[in-house]
Design a protein around this motif. Structure first.
Motif, PDB file in Angstrom:
ATOM      1  N   TYR A  23       0.842  -1.202   0.000  1.00 20.82           N
ATOM      2  CA  TYR A  23       0.000   0.000   0.000  1.00 20.82           C
ATOM      3  C   TYR A  23       0.880   1.256   0.000  1.00 20.82           C
ATOM      4  CZ  TYR A  23      -3.278   3.310   2.330  1.00 20.82           C
ATOM      5  OH  TYR A  23      -4.052   4.384   2.698  1.00 20.82           O
ATOM      6  N   VAL A  24       1.834   1.282   0.918  1.00 24.70           N
ATOM      7  CA  VAL A  24       2.710   2.458   1.009  1.00 24.70           C
ATOM      8  C   VAL A  24       3.561   2.577  -0.260  1.00 24.70           C
ATOM      9  CG1 VAL A  24       4.630   3.500   2.287  1.00 24.70           C
ATOM     10  CG2 VAL A  24       2.721   2.490   3.529  1.00 24.70           C
ATOM     11  N   ILE A  27       1.622   4.032  -3.072  1.00 20.88           N
ATOM     12  CA  ILE A  27       1.433   5.475  -2.874  1.00 20.88           C
ATOM     13  C   ILE A  27       2.703   6.223  -3.290  1.00 20.88           C
ATOM     14  CG2 ILE A  27       1.252   7.262  -1.090  1.00 20.88           C
ATOM     15  CD1 ILE A  27      -0.759   5.466   0.347  1.00 20.88           C
ATOM     16  N   VAL A  28       3.841   5.703  -2.862  1.00 15.61           N
ATOM     17  CA  VAL A  28       5.110   6.379  -3.188  1.00 15.61           C
ATOM     18  C   VAL A  28       5.345   6.372  -4.702  1.00 15.61           C
ATOM     19  CG1 VAL A  28       7.614   6.280  -2.881  1.00 15.61           C
ATOM     20  CG2 VAL A  28       6.122   5.919  -0.921  1.00 15.61           C
ATOM     21  N   GLY A  31       3.009   8.821  -6.140  1.00 19.71           N
ATOM     22  CA  GLY A  31       3.370  10.189  -5.759  1.00 19.71           C
ATOM     23  C   GLY A  31       4.562  10.718  -6.522  1.00 19.71           C
ATOM     24  N   LEU A  32       5.473   9.817  -6.862  1.00 19.73           N
ATOM     25  CA  LEU A  32       6.659  10.269  -7.593  1.00 19.73           C
ATOM     26  C   LEU A  32       6.431  10.266  -9.100  1.00 19.73           C
ATOM     27  CD1 LEU A  32       9.464   8.522  -5.492  1.00 19.73           C
ATOM     28  CD2 LEU A  32       8.677  10.881  -5.366  1.00 19.73           C
ATOM     29  N   PHE A  34       4.371  12.009 -10.953  1.00 18.70           N
ATOM     30  CA  PHE A  34       4.285  13.347 -11.548  1.00 18.70           C
ATOM     31  C   PHE A  34       5.646  14.059 -11.545  1.00 18.70           C
ATOM     32  CE2 PHE A  34       3.457  17.929 -11.054  1.00 18.70           C
ATOM     33  CZ  PHE A  34       2.916  18.172 -12.305  1.00 18.70           C
ATOM     34  N   LEU A  43      -5.368   5.847  -9.648  1.00 14.09           N
ATOM     35  CA  LEU A  43      -6.584   6.663  -9.631  1.00 14.09           C
ATOM     36  C   LEU A  43      -7.016   7.063  -8.225  1.00 14.09           C
ATOM     37  CD1 LEU A  43      -9.139   7.579 -11.425  1.00 14.09           C
ATOM     38  CD2 LEU A  43     -10.186   5.546 -10.513  1.00 14.09           C
ATOM     39  N   LEU A  44      -7.072   6.109  -7.324  1.00 12.24           N
ATOM     40  CA  LEU A  44      -7.653   6.409  -6.009  1.00 12.24           C
ATOM     41  C   LEU A  44      -6.734   7.248  -5.129  1.00 12.24           C
ATOM     42  CD1 LEU A  44      -9.461   3.088  -5.114  1.00 12.24           C
ATOM     43  CD2 LEU A  44     -10.466   5.212  -5.918  1.00 12.24           C
ATOM     44  N   PHE A  45      -5.475   7.342  -5.491  1.00 13.53           N
ATOM     45  CA  PHE A  45      -4.571   8.142  -4.672  1.00 13.53           C
ATOM     46  C   PHE A  45      -4.428   9.568  -5.205  1.00 13.53           C
ATOM     47  CE2 PHE A  45      -2.261   3.888  -4.015  1.00 13.53           C
ATOM     48  CZ  PHE A  45      -3.082   3.568  -2.948  1.00 13.53           C
ATOM     49  N   ARG A  47      -6.312  11.689  -6.986  1.00 12.69           N
ATOM     50  CA  ARG A  47      -7.396  12.590  -7.368  1.00 12.69           C
ATOM     51  C   ARG A  47      -7.272  13.984  -6.742  1.00 12.69           C
ATOM     52  NH1 ARG A  47      -7.997  10.843 -11.738  1.00 12.69           N
ATOM     53  NH2 ARG A  47      -9.929  11.952 -12.116  1.00 12.69           N
ATOM     54  N   GLY A  48      -6.711  14.065  -5.564  1.00 11.56           N
ATOM     55  CA  GLY A  48      -6.632  15.370  -4.914  1.00 11.56           C
ATOM     56  C   GLY A  48      -5.340  16.124  -5.174  1.00 11.56           C
ATOM     57  N   TRP A  49      -4.348  15.433  -5.678  1.00 10.29           N
ATOM     58  CA  TRP A  49      -3.030  16.051  -5.768  1.00 10.29           C
ATOM     59  C   TRP A  49      -2.975  17.240  -6.733  1.00 10.29           C
ATOM     60  CZ3 TRP A  49       0.048  10.873  -6.677  1.00 10.29           C
ATOM     61  CH2 TRP A  49      -0.061  10.081  -5.535  1.00 10.29           C
ATOM     62  N   PHE A  50      -3.744  17.142  -7.813  1.00 13.53           N
ATOM     63  CA  PHE A  50      -3.608  18.161  -8.862  1.00 13.53           C
ATOM     64  C   PHE A  50      -4.672  19.255  -8.755  1.00 13.53           C
ATOM     65  CE2 PHE A  50      -1.894  14.139 -10.278  1.00 13.53           C
ATOM     66  CZ  PHE A  50      -0.588  14.512 -10.551  1.00 13.53           C
ATOM     67  N   MET A  51      -5.440  19.165  -7.671  1.00  9.31           N
ATOM     68  CA  MET A  51      -6.486  20.154  -7.469  1.00  9.31           C
ATOM     69  C   MET A  51      -5.829  21.511  -7.207  1.00  9.31           C
ATOM     70  SD  MET A  51      -9.631  19.403  -4.968  1.00  9.31           S
ATOM     71  CE  MET A  51      -8.740  19.847  -3.550  1.00  9.31           C
TER      72      MET A  51
END
Lengths: 168, 315
Positions: A23-24, A27-28, A31-32, A34, A43-45, A47-51
């Motif tokens: 899981y971690v 995510i990493v 997260g890296l 972009f 997708l589920l991780f 969605r909020g990052w680019f807001m």
């Protein structure tokens, strides 16, 4: 359930720990994606990052024009199918990401619905979609109607998209 | 028992009171109900085959009547999640319906929508029905054995990681944009399409230095301060700062329920579950350990009584 797992065997603990590590790690990796430019991430991780990560300083609104079978062009009133106000001066259709595929899909939708609701001779044969943009100003929201022609920018997103391609 | 564990194992698996997780379940259910009620008038446009969709399941959008029925069903099951009645089943159905709608309509999708999916998924594998639930009330009423009031912190850790990654990577994306650091993007956001009337007014009043400072505050909170939610000594301060941050966001930007999801997590998921329980005991003026023990005594008493009536049960 997990309190039982807590007391249970080594196997359960190993499996849950493996899940946590996976899981971690996912995510990493996401997260890296972009910063290192290899994808957008899961997708589920992500969605909020680019807001709100960028803002062009313009408002924009899609305008849809249709060519009737007789040849005349009309402006299609999108409010007949889209009523939800998603943002300022933006009904839900205006939230569509401006890519050739999505804009074509919107054009097909307009063709299909318009022609379904119209009598023969009043149907659309083609659709053109433009993006109208206008600059933001400090301290005030400006509706498109308030903006002078000089300040408007027109960007053709899709031109003369044939309605024949729109499946019923 | 916790003392025997390796520190990392203890961090991941220690047994803690389940109350915080149960309260989070109630809050999440409530947010889902409110969100579903708000979008109910637009169900046909959002989810039915009469609307325009771009999601992976767009082709499977239901007819308007079916979409309406599913929307009502979603509200009903989210209320069951809130109440904690047949909790696991309610969580599974709510997750299924929510995910289906999510995959039909991705045009109007918000970041909060994926948070709901992930959180429902985690709660499904938790003991979030052990307290503050109809299920628990029924168990007590029927004199059945109650669920343990303590649970492994594992699920709560997974949820914490999810919220922290949300903060950290959105901060990282901002750091990579020089216009964000300088405050230009934030100023534009306050004038833009998602801005509330308050934000639009502020965009006319605040200068570029103020936006530069605000931007730095946002970036610092997201990338540096949020991981400190795991540091006991500063946790309370970071939680308060986070709540202020999200309240400001909800007052200035139309972000739907997103701020409330983060506030809910900051209030129930990040504090030590033992602290949450102590606060609850203080509020109710009741020692719950004693209440639970009394219940166990009652349960054992009832069990012994039934065995006396029917000796065959002794085996």
């Amino acid at each position: 359930m997990l309190s039982a797992a807590r007391r249970s065997s080594f196997l359960v603990r190993t499996l849950t720990t493996a899940f946590f590590v996976l899981y971690v790690a996912s995510i990493v990796v996401s997260g890296l994606a972009f910063p290192l430019d290899y994808s957008r991430g899961f997708l589920l991780f992500e969605r909020g990052w680019f807001m709100f990560n960028r803002d062009p300083g313009w408002l924009s609104q899609m305008r849809v024009y249709g060519q009737l079978e007789e040849g005349r062009w009309i402006r299609v009133d999108m409010r007949r199918w889209f009523r939800y106000q998603a943002a300022f001066e933006s009904l839900r259709y205006n939230e569509v990401y401006r890519s050739p595929e999505t804009v074509s899909a919107l054009a097909d939708y307009v063709c299909r619905n318009f022609n379904h609701e119209s009598s023969s001779g009043q149907r659309l044969s083609a659709v053109t979609i433009l993006d109208v943009s206008w600059p933001l100003v400090r301290g005030r929201h400006r509706y498109l109607a308030e903006v002078s022609d000089k300040e408007r920018l027109y960007d053709p997103l899709l031109q003369n998209h044939s309605c024949e391609s729109a499946a019923p | 028992m916790n003392k025997k564990l390796h520190p990392l194992e203890q961090w991941l698996y220690e047994e803690v009171p389940v109350d915080a997780l149960c309260l989070y379940r109630i809050g999440l259910g409530m947010l889902i109900v409110v969100e579903c009620l708000l979008r109910l008038p637009h169900t046909v446009e959002f989810f039915s085959n009469q609307g325009f969709h771009l999601g992976p399941l767009a082709g499977l959008a239901p007819a308007p009547l079916a979409a309406m029925t599913l929307s009502f069903a979603l509200i009903f099951f989210a209320m069951m999640v809130m109440a904690g009645y047949l909790t696991r089943l309610a969580l599974a159905i709510t997750l299924g319906l929510w995910s289906y709608f999510f995959l039909v309509d991705m045009i109007n999708e918000k970041a909060a929508h994926s948070i709901v999916m992930v959180m429902l998924g985690f709660l499904l594998f938790s003991d979030c029905d052990a307290r503050f639930s109809v299920d628990d009330w029924l168990r007590r009423r029927r004199q059945l054995k109650r669920k343990n009031g303590r649970t492994s912190i594992f699920v709560q850790r997974l949820m914490q990681v999810y919220f922290l990654q949300g903060y950290f990577f959105s901060g990282l994306v901002k750091v990579m944009n020089p216009d964000w650091i300088s405050g230009v993007v934030l100023q534009r956001i306050f004038m833009g399409r998602w801005a509330t009337p308050l934000a639009v007014k502020l965009s006319g009043v605040l200068g570029s230095t103020a936006f530069h400072l605000l931007s730095l505050c946002v970036i610092i909170y997201e990338t540096i301060l949020s991981p400190l939610l795991w540091v006991r000594s500063v946790r309370a301060a970071v939680i308060i700062a986070g709540i202020c941050f999200h309240l400001t966001t909800s007052l200035t930007l139309h972000v739907g329920s997103l701020s409330w999801h983060f506030i809910l997590a900051l209030v129930f998921l990040f504090p030590d579950p033992r602290t949450v329980r102590r606060v609850l005991e203080k509020i109710s003026g009741q020692d719950w350990t004693l209440t639970n023990m009394n219940h166990i005594v009652q349960f054992n008493h009832a069990l012994a009584k039934s065995r006396r009536k029917d000796p065959s049960k002794n085996h």
